[in-house]
Design an enzyme around this catalytic site. Structure first.
Site, mmCIF file in Angstrom:
data_model
loop_
_atom_site.group_PDB
_atom_site.id
_atom_site.type_symbol
_atom_site.label_atom_id
_atom_site.label_comp_id
_atom_site.label_asym_id
_atom_site.label_seq_id
_atom_site.Cartn_x
_atom_site.Cartn_y
_atom_site.Cartn_z
ATOM 1 C CE LYS A 77 51.621 -46.708 -112.565
ATOM 2 N NZ LYS A 77 51.498 -47.991 -113.245
ATOM 3 C CG ASP A 113 51.754 -51.463 -111.545
ATOM 4 O OD1 ASP A 113 50.553 -51.726 -111.331
ATOM 5 O OD2 ASP A 113 52.147 -50.346 -111.938
HETATM 6 P P1 NAP Z 1 53.857 -45.022 -120.154
HETATM 7 O O1 NAP Z 1 54.722 -44.849 -118.955
HETATM 8 O O2 NAP Z 1 53.275 -43.835 -120.824
HETATM 9 O O3 NAP Z 1 54.720 -45.880 -121.216
HETATM 10 C C1 NAP Z 1 54.188 -46.258 -122.464
HETATM 11 C C2 NAP Z 1 55.267 -46.897 -123.322
HETATM 12 O O4 NAP Z 1 54.654 -47.276 -124.574
HETATM 13 C C3 NAP Z 1 56.425 -45.964 -123.699
HETATM 14 O O5 NAP Z 1 57.598 -46.702 -123.853
HETATM 15 C C4 NAP Z 1 55.961 -45.388 -125.034
HETATM 16 O O6 NAP Z 1 57.014 -44.967 -125.867
HETATM 17 C C5 NAP Z 1 55.327 -46.629 -125.641
HETATM 18 N N1 NAP Z 1 54.402 -46.262 -126.716
HETATM 19 C C6 NAP Z 1 53.382 -45.387 -126.652
HETATM 20 N N2 NAP Z 1 52.766 -45.305 -127.856
HETATM 21 C C7 NAP Z 1 53.438 -46.145 -128.680
HETATM 22 C C8 NAP Z 1 53.301 -46.504 -130.052
HETATM 23 N N3 NAP Z 1 52.318 -45.986 -130.809
HETATM 24 N N4 NAP Z 1 54.152 -47.417 -130.576
HETATM 25 C C9 NAP Z 1 55.140 -47.956 -129.823
HETATM 26 N N5 NAP Z 1 55.339 -47.642 -128.512
HETATM 27 C C10 NAP Z 1 54.492 -46.758 -127.953
HETATM 28 O O7 NAP Z 1 52.603 -45.949 -119.804
HETATM 29 P P2 NAP Z 1 52.571 -47.168 -118.767
HETATM 30 O O8 NAP Z 1 52.176 -46.705 -117.412
HETATM 31 O O9 NAP Z 1 53.825 -47.937 -118.904
HETATM 32 O O10 NAP Z 1 51.313 -48.007 -119.329
HETATM 33 C C11 NAP Z 1 51.421 -48.749 -120.523
HETATM 34 C C12 NAP Z 1 50.138 -49.576 -120.714
HETATM 35 O O11 NAP Z 1 50.006 -50.527 -119.655
HETATM 36 C C13 NAP Z 1 48.858 -48.732 -120.698
HETATM 37 O O12 NAP Z 1 47.985 -49.242 -121.667
HETATM 38 C C14 NAP Z 1 48.309 -48.988 -119.304
HETATM 39 O O13 NAP Z 1 46.895 -48.854 -119.252
HETATM 40 C C15 NAP Z 1 48.703 -50.429 -119.080
HETATM 41 N N6 NAP Z 1 48.804 -50.788 -117.658
HETATM 42 C C16 NAP Z 1 48.027 -51.797 -117.215
HETATM 43 C C17 NAP Z 1 48.115 -52.192 -115.893
HETATM 44 C C18 NAP Z 1 47.250 -53.318 -115.394
HETATM 45 O O14 NAP Z 1 47.098 -53.472 -114.177
HETATM 46 N N7 NAP Z 1 46.721 -54.134 -116.272
HETATM 47 C C19 NAP Z 1 49.000 -51.548 -114.998
HETATM 48 C C20 NAP Z 1 49.800 -50.517 -115.509
HETATM 49 C C21 NAP Z 1 49.695 -50.137 -116.852
HETATM 50 P P3 NAP Z 1 57.206 -43.392 -126.231
HETATM 51 O O15 NAP Z 1 57.944 -42.803 -125.064
HETATM 52 O O16 NAP Z 1 58.008 -43.451 -127.491
HETATM 53 O O17 NAP Z 1 55.831 -42.801 -126.411
#
Ligand code: NAP
Length: 303
Positions: A77, A113
């Site tokens: 992204k 989003d």
């Molecule tokens: P991302 O860019 O990979 O960011 C994930 C975030 O979560 C980072 O800050 C990461 O920190 C943190 N994290 C990961 N594992 C963790 C843990 N065990 N404990 C605490 N923090 C943790 O992912 P993203 O695109 O933001 O997506 C995040 C979630 O939102 C996913 O589940 C995705 O499927 C969901 N999502 C849903 C929609 C929807 O339309 N419903 C849209 C977008 C995203 P670190 O850097 O320390 O790993």
């Protein structure tokens, strides 16, 4: 029924890995319902060496008119931004692109989003835009990745004070700093995602959003909220995860009779907005919702 006079819409999703994506199903349903000819393909592009030339080749096809639009998901992204010709103000402010529109040989990055989250949240939490007199409503966002950026921007944009909490506090601090720079009236603060970091804010919270992948299939027993800390009694709980349909965290909130929702509504709304940007037609949200419900095996309506 497809319309033989309709142009062909070649659409798709860039990300890695893409095994669990619901987007092809949602957009196939939308194309069918609107009578447009088209397809929605998956473009899995692994990050690392070779990523840029592969993306370049795909974007060349879009600039030539062969592809009309892309969605973008983890982990690209932010990385795709360097190869686009322009961005909408929202995408620029958020610093992440989840939708690319190919038009007249140019690629425009957008972010659906943020409005997708806000529209869905307004449906399940109608008090969202009512500010208490003389103050701001406070939300806590767990995680500081791409989705968190969109959620924090969306909430700050409607006047909320937002606390962003990440296990790496410097990641939360960087996000807060960047978004505070977008507009002078934004209030975005950073915290560590820990008992000590969250405890002082418990009484202020009206909304808690999980924007981490913690609790997502197959890791369904994990929760993003520290287990030693009680859930805030006065808050609404919104989990961006929709697989499983009810995460352990949302289950716990509901057991305590606290209001909660999963991320399926946001998924549908961000897809609907992307479809509208690509085709110029109103997206058939009910049909997209029915397709998502059939795949998820449950009602999308949160309770
Ligand atoms: P991302 O860019 O990979 O960011 C994930 C975030 O979560 C980072 O800050 C990461 O920190 C943190 N994290 C990961 N594992 C963790 C843990 N065990 N404990 C605490 N923090 C943790 O992912 P993203 O695109 O933001 O997506 C995040 C979630 O939102 C996913 O589940 C995705 O499927 C969901 N999502 C849903 C929609 C929807 O339309 N419903 C849209 C977008 C995203 P670190 O850097 O320390 O790993």
């Amino acid at each position: 029924m497809n319309n033989p006079a309709s142009p062909f819409y070649s659409l798709g999703l860039i990300g890695y890995p893409l095994r669990q994506s619901m987007s092809p199903l949602l957009h196939a349903a939308a194309l069918r319902e609107t009578g447009l000819n088209g397809e929605y393909r998956l473009y899995p592009i692994a990050p690392g060496v070779g990523f840029e030339p592969e993306l370049d080749a795909l974007f060349h096809r879009a600039r030539c008119g062969e592809i009309q639009g892309f969605n973008v998901t983890i982990p690209h992204k932010t990385a795709v931004r360097a190869q686009l010709d322009d961005e909408t103000p929202a995408a620029r402010s958020i610093g992440a692109v989840n939708t690319i529109i190919a038009r007249d040989g140019r690629l425009i990055g957008d972010n659906t989003d943020a409005p997708g989250f806000l529209t869905d949240l307004l449906g399940v939490f109608p008090n969202l835009s009512q500010s208490p007199e003389g103050g701001r409503q406070t939300a806590l966002v767990l995680g500081a990745g791409g989705a968190a950026r969109a959620v924090v921007f969306a909430l700050a944009d409607v006047g909320w004070r937002v606390i962003v909490a990440a296990r790496k506090s410097e990641q939360a601090a960087a996000l807060a700093r960047e978004l505070m720079g977008v507009r002078s009236e934004f209030i975005v603060e950073a915290e560590e995602l820990s008992v000590e970091g969250l405890r002082p804010h418990i009484l202020d919270l009206l909304l808690v959003v999980n924007a981490t992948p913690v609790g997502m299939t197959p890791d369904v027993d994990s929760e993003p909220w520290p287990t030693a800390l009680p859930l805030p009694d006065g808050a609404f709980f919104y989990d961006l995860i929709y697989k499983p349909f009810e995460t352990a965290w949302i289950h716990r909130a509901r057991e305590r009779k606290l209001p909660a929702a999963n991320g399926m509504g946001m998924l549908i709304e961000q897809a609907a907005l992307a479809f509208e940007r690509w085709t110029g037609l109103p997206a058939p949200r009910q049909v997209m919702r029915a397709a998502a419900e059939a795949a998820a095996g449950g009602s999308v309506t949160p309770d």
